[in-house]
Design a protein around this motif. Structure first.
Motif, PDB file in Angstrom:
ATOM      1  N   VAL A   1       0.248  13.260  16.964  1.00  0.00           N
ATOM      2  CA  VAL A   1       0.309  12.003  15.959  1.00  0.00           C
ATOM      3  C   VAL A   1       1.232  10.944  16.459  1.00  0.00           C
ATOM      4  O   VAL A   1       2.306  11.135  16.892  1.00  0.00           O
ATOM      5  CB  VAL A   1       0.822  12.563  14.582  1.00  0.00           C
ATOM      6  N   GLN A   2       0.479   9.718  16.340  1.00  0.00           N
ATOM      7  CA  GLN A   2       1.110   8.503  16.773  1.00  0.00           C
ATOM      8  C   GLN A   2       1.503   7.556  15.509  1.00  0.00           C
ATOM      9  O   GLN A   2       0.497   7.643  14.557  1.00  0.00           O
ATOM     10  CB  GLN A   2       0.318   7.655  17.643  1.00  0.00           C
ATOM     11  N   LEU A   3       2.644   7.343  15.647  1.00  0.00           N
ATOM     12  CA  LEU A   3       2.922   6.418  14.509  1.00  0.00           C
ATOM     13  C   LEU A   3       3.382   4.957  14.865  1.00  0.00           C
ATOM     14  O   LEU A   3       3.953   4.638  15.743  1.00  0.00           O
ATOM     15  CB  LEU A   3       4.365   7.051  13.790  1.00  0.00           C
ATOM     16  N   GLN A   4       2.951   4.179  13.901  1.00  0.00           N
ATOM     17  CA  GLN A   4       3.125   2.659  14.276  1.00  0.00           C
ATOM     18  C   GLN A   4       3.773   1.999  12.847  1.00  0.00           C
ATOM     19  O   GLN A   4       3.299   2.095  11.886  1.00  0.00           O
ATOM     20  CB  GLN A   4       1.833   1.618  14.236  1.00  0.00           C
ATOM     21  N   ALA A   5       4.901   1.626  13.197  1.00  0.00           N
ATOM     22  CA  ALA A   5       5.851   1.116  11.938  1.00  0.00           C
ATOM     23  C   ALA A   5       5.816  -0.426  12.143  1.00  0.00           C
ATOM     24  O   ALA A   5       5.799  -0.888  13.335  1.00  0.00           O
ATOM     25  CB  ALA A   5       7.219   1.733  12.332  1.00  0.00           C
ATOM     26  N   SER A   6       6.132  -0.997  11.118  1.00  0.00           N
ATOM     27  CA  SER A   6       6.267  -2.480  10.861  1.00  0.00           C
ATOM     28  C   SER A   6       7.049  -2.699   9.781  1.00  0.00           C
ATOM     29  O   SER A   6       7.282  -2.099   8.699  1.00  0.00           O
ATOM     30  CB  SER A   6       4.609  -2.953  10.888  1.00  0.00           C
ATOM     31  N   GLY A   7       7.571  -4.170   9.669  1.00  0.00           N
ATOM     32  CA  GLY A   7       8.569  -4.605   8.968  1.00  0.00           C
ATOM     33  C   GLY A   7      10.005  -4.649   9.308  1.00  0.00           C
ATOM     34  O   GLY A   7      10.083  -4.489  10.541  1.00  0.00           O
ATOM     35  N   GLY A   8      10.764  -4.600   8.419  1.00  0.00           N
ATOM     36  CA  GLY A   8      12.089  -4.697   8.648  1.00  0.00           C
ATOM     37  C   GLY A   8      12.620  -6.010   9.138  1.00  0.00           C
ATOM     38  O   GLY A   8      11.810  -6.974   8.764  1.00  0.00           O
ATOM     39  N   GLY A   9      14.038  -6.251   9.827  1.00  0.00           N
ATOM     40  CA  GLY A   9      14.450  -7.489   9.868  1.00  0.00           C
ATOM     41  C   GLY A   9      15.799  -8.093   9.173  1.00  0.00           C
ATOM     42  O   GLY A   9      16.336  -7.077   8.899  1.00  0.00           O
ATOM     43  N   LEU A  10      16.081  -9.350   8.862  1.00  0.00           N
ATOM     44  CA  LEU A  10      17.206  -9.684   8.526  1.00  0.00           C
ATOM     45  C   LEU A  10      17.028 -10.116   6.875  1.00  0.00           C
ATOM     46  O   LEU A  10      16.011 -10.876   6.552  1.00  0.00           O
ATOM     47  CB  LEU A  10      17.864 -11.033   9.218  1.00  0.00           C
ATOM     48  N   VAL A  11      17.956  -9.697   6.174  1.00  0.00           N
ATOM     49  CA  VAL A  11      17.628  -9.946   4.724  1.00  0.00           C
ATOM     50  C   VAL A  11      19.187 -10.199   4.204  1.00  0.00           C
ATOM     51  O   VAL A  11      20.033  -9.557   4.725  1.00  0.00           O
ATOM     52  CB  VAL A  11      16.804  -9.129   3.837  1.00  0.00           C
ATOM     53  N   GLN A  12      19.363 -11.033   2.998  1.00  0.00           N
ATOM     54  CA  GLN A  12      20.590 -11.036   2.392  1.00  0.00           C
ATOM     55  C   GLN A  12      20.798  -9.993   1.311  1.00  0.00           C
ATOM     56  O   GLN A  12      19.826  -9.341   0.813  1.00  0.00           O
ATOM     57  CB  GLN A  12      20.685 -12.426   1.791  1.00  0.00           C
ATOM     58  N   ALA A  13      21.869  -9.663   1.156  1.00  0.00           N
ATOM     59  CA  ALA A  13      22.216  -8.676   0.015  1.00  0.00           C
ATOM     60  C   ALA A  13      21.608  -9.006  -1.325  1.00  0.00           C
ATOM     61  O   ALA A  13      21.589 -10.192  -1.626  1.00  0.00           O
ATOM     62  CB  ALA A  13      23.699  -8.626  -0.173  1.00  0.00           C
ATOM     63  N   GLY A  14      20.954  -7.841  -2.005  1.00  0.00           N
ATOM     64  CA  GLY A  14      20.441  -8.160  -3.000  1.00  0.00           C
ATOM     65  C   GLY A  14      18.902  -8.143  -2.875  1.00  0.00           C
ATOM     66  O   GLY A  14      18.042  -8.350  -3.810  1.00  0.00           O
ATOM     67  N   GLY A  15      18.461  -8.598  -1.610  1.00  0.00           N
ATOM     68  CA  GLY A  15      17.183  -9.090  -1.472  1.00  0.00           C
ATOM     69  C   GLY A  15      16.416  -7.729  -1.142  1.00  0.00           C
ATOM     70  O   GLY A  15      16.797  -6.698  -1.528  1.00  0.00           O
ATOM     71  N   SER A  16      15.076  -7.969  -0.739  1.00  0.00           N
ATOM     72  CA  SER A  16      13.917  -6.989  -0.826  1.00  0.00           C
ATOM     73  C   SER A  16      13.366  -6.926   0.639  1.00  0.00           C
ATOM     74  O   SER A  16      13.261  -8.262   1.080  1.00  0.00           O
ATOM     75  CB  SER A  16      13.047  -6.892  -1.813  1.00  0.00           C
ATOM     76  N   LEU A  17      12.872  -5.887   1.170  1.00  0.00           N
ATOM     77  CA  LEU A  17      12.113  -5.748   2.485  1.00  0.00           C
ATOM     78  C   LEU A  17      11.152  -4.704   2.202  1.00  0.00           C
ATOM     79  O   LEU A  17      11.246  -3.669   1.408  1.00  0.00           O
ATOM     80  CB  LEU A  17      13.019  -5.524   3.613  1.00  0.00           C
ATOM     81  N   ARG A  18      10.067  -4.707   2.978  1.00  0.00           N
ATOM     82  CA  ARG A  18       8.965  -3.624   2.828  1.00  0.00           C
ATOM     83  C   ARG A  18       8.788  -3.049   4.389  1.00  0.00           C
ATOM     84  O   ARG A  18       8.481  -3.914   5.187  1.00  0.00           O
ATOM     85  CB  ARG A  18       7.650  -4.032   2.332  1.00  0.00           C
ATOM     86  N   LEU A  19       8.674  -1.724   4.551  1.00  0.00           N
ATOM     87  CA  LEU A  19       8.544  -1.151   5.631  1.00  0.00           C
ATOM     88  C   LEU A  19       7.083  -0.614   5.402  1.00  0.00           C
ATOM     89  O   LEU A  19       6.859   0.074   4.572  1.00  0.00           O
ATOM     90  CB  LEU A  19       9.343  -0.048   6.207  1.00  0.00           C
ATOM     91  N   SER A  20       6.294  -0.438   6.789  1.00  0.00           N
ATOM     92  CA  SER A  20       5.003   0.491   6.657  1.00  0.00           C
ATOM     93  C   SER A  20       5.175   1.166   7.868  1.00  0.00           C
ATOM     94  O   SER A  20       5.705   0.956   8.860  1.00  0.00           O
ATOM     95  CB  SER A  20       3.816  -0.564   6.933  1.00  0.00           C
ATOM     96  N   CYS A  21       4.275   2.233   7.673  1.00  0.00           N
ATOM     97  CA  CYS A  21       4.219   3.211   8.717  1.00  0.00           C
ATOM     98  C   CYS A  21       2.894   3.915   8.759  1.00  0.00           C
ATOM     99  O   CYS A  21       2.352   4.406   7.638  1.00  0.00           O
ATOM    100  CB  CYS A  21       5.183   4.223   8.840  1.00  0.00           C
ATOM    101  N   THR A  22       1.990   3.514   9.832  1.00  0.00           N
ATOM    102  CA  THR A  22       0.653   4.068   9.873  1.00  0.00           C
ATOM    103  C   THR A  22       0.351   5.287  10.930  1.00  0.00           C
ATOM    104  O   THR A  22       1.001   5.123  12.219  1.00  0.00           O
ATOM    105  CB  THR A  22      -0.356   2.885  10.376  1.00  0.00           C
ATOM    106  N   ALA A  23      -0.083   6.416  10.364  1.00  0.00           N
ATOM    107  CA  ALA A  23      -0.146   7.581  11.509  1.00  0.00           C
ATOM    108  C   ALA A  23      -1.623   7.510  11.899  1.00  0.00           C
ATOM    109  O   ALA A  23      -2.638   6.966  11.400  1.00  0.00           O
ATOM    110  CB  ALA A  23      -0.078   8.855  10.757  1.00  0.00           C
ATOM    111  N   SER A  24      -1.696   8.428  13.017  1.00  0.00           N
ATOM    112  CA  SER A  24      -3.077   7.964  13.845  1.00  0.00           C
ATOM    113  C   SER A  24      -3.975   9.096  13.013  1.00  0.00           C
ATOM    114  O   SER A  24      -5.510   9.120  13.111  1.00  0.00           O
ATOM    115  CB  SER A  24      -2.870   8.388  15.268  1.00  0.00           C
ATOM    116  N   ARG A  25      -3.718  10.001  12.106  1.00  0.00           N
ATOM    117  CA  ARG A  25      -4.266  10.549  11.207  1.00  0.00           C
ATOM    118  C   ARG A  25      -3.708  11.311  10.197  1.00  0.00           C
ATOM    119  O   ARG A  25      -2.468  10.831  10.104  1.00  0.00           O
ATOM    120  CB  ARG A  25      -4.977  12.168  12.258  1.00  0.00           C
ATOM    121  N   PHE A  26      -4.410  12.080   9.272  1.00  0.00           N
ATOM    122  CA  PHE A  26      -3.654  12.358   7.877  1.00  0.00           C
ATOM    123  C   PHE A  26      -2.721  13.179   8.404  1.00  0.00           C
ATOM    124  O   PHE A  26      -2.958  14.198   9.109  1.00  0.00           O
ATOM    125  CB  PHE A  26      -4.897  12.814   7.242  1.00  0.00           C
TER     126      PHE A  26
END
Length: 111
Positions: A1-26
């Motif tokens: 299984v291969q995983l491809q992640a995205s998202g992340g970065g720099l944010v100020q305290a109290g803020g929000s971020l979203r990460l995603s991760c896609t797998a090559s199969r179920f």
């Protein structure tokens, strides 16, 4: 299984971020762990294919994990971020006897 992640970065305290991760199969379980230098990798959140979730104590009520089984993708919505959430976040996927890891993505929360 291969995983491809995205998202992340720099944010100020109290803020929000979203990460995603896609797998090559179920796969049965998907989610995230995180790690800071000098510390062990710790659980952030895991979601099973039936929607059952497990959260690390430090992120309960602030982070939400979800998944799209058609897209083989899991999402981590991070809210009310704190400087102590700063870490490299690793996408995880696993079955009963297997574990797979994606590349880490850095999340930095500034105070």
């Amino acid at each position: 299984v291969q995983l491809q992640a995205s998202g992340g970065g720099l944010v100020q305290a109290g803020g929000s971020l979203r990460l995603s991760c896609t797998a090559s199969r179920f796969i049965f379980k998907m989610g995230w762990y995180r790690q800071v230098p000098g510390k062990q990798r710790e659980l952030v959140a895991i979601i099973q294919n039936d929607g059952t979730t497990v959260y690390g104590d430090s992120v309960k009520d602030r982070f939400t994990v979800s998944r799209d089984n058609v897209k083989n993708t899991a999402y981590l919505q991070m809210g009310s971020l704190k400087p102590e959430d700063t870490a490299v976040y690793y996408c995880y996927a696993g079955g009963t006897w297997t574990a797979y890891w994606g590349q880490g993505t850095l999340v930095t929360v500034s105070s």
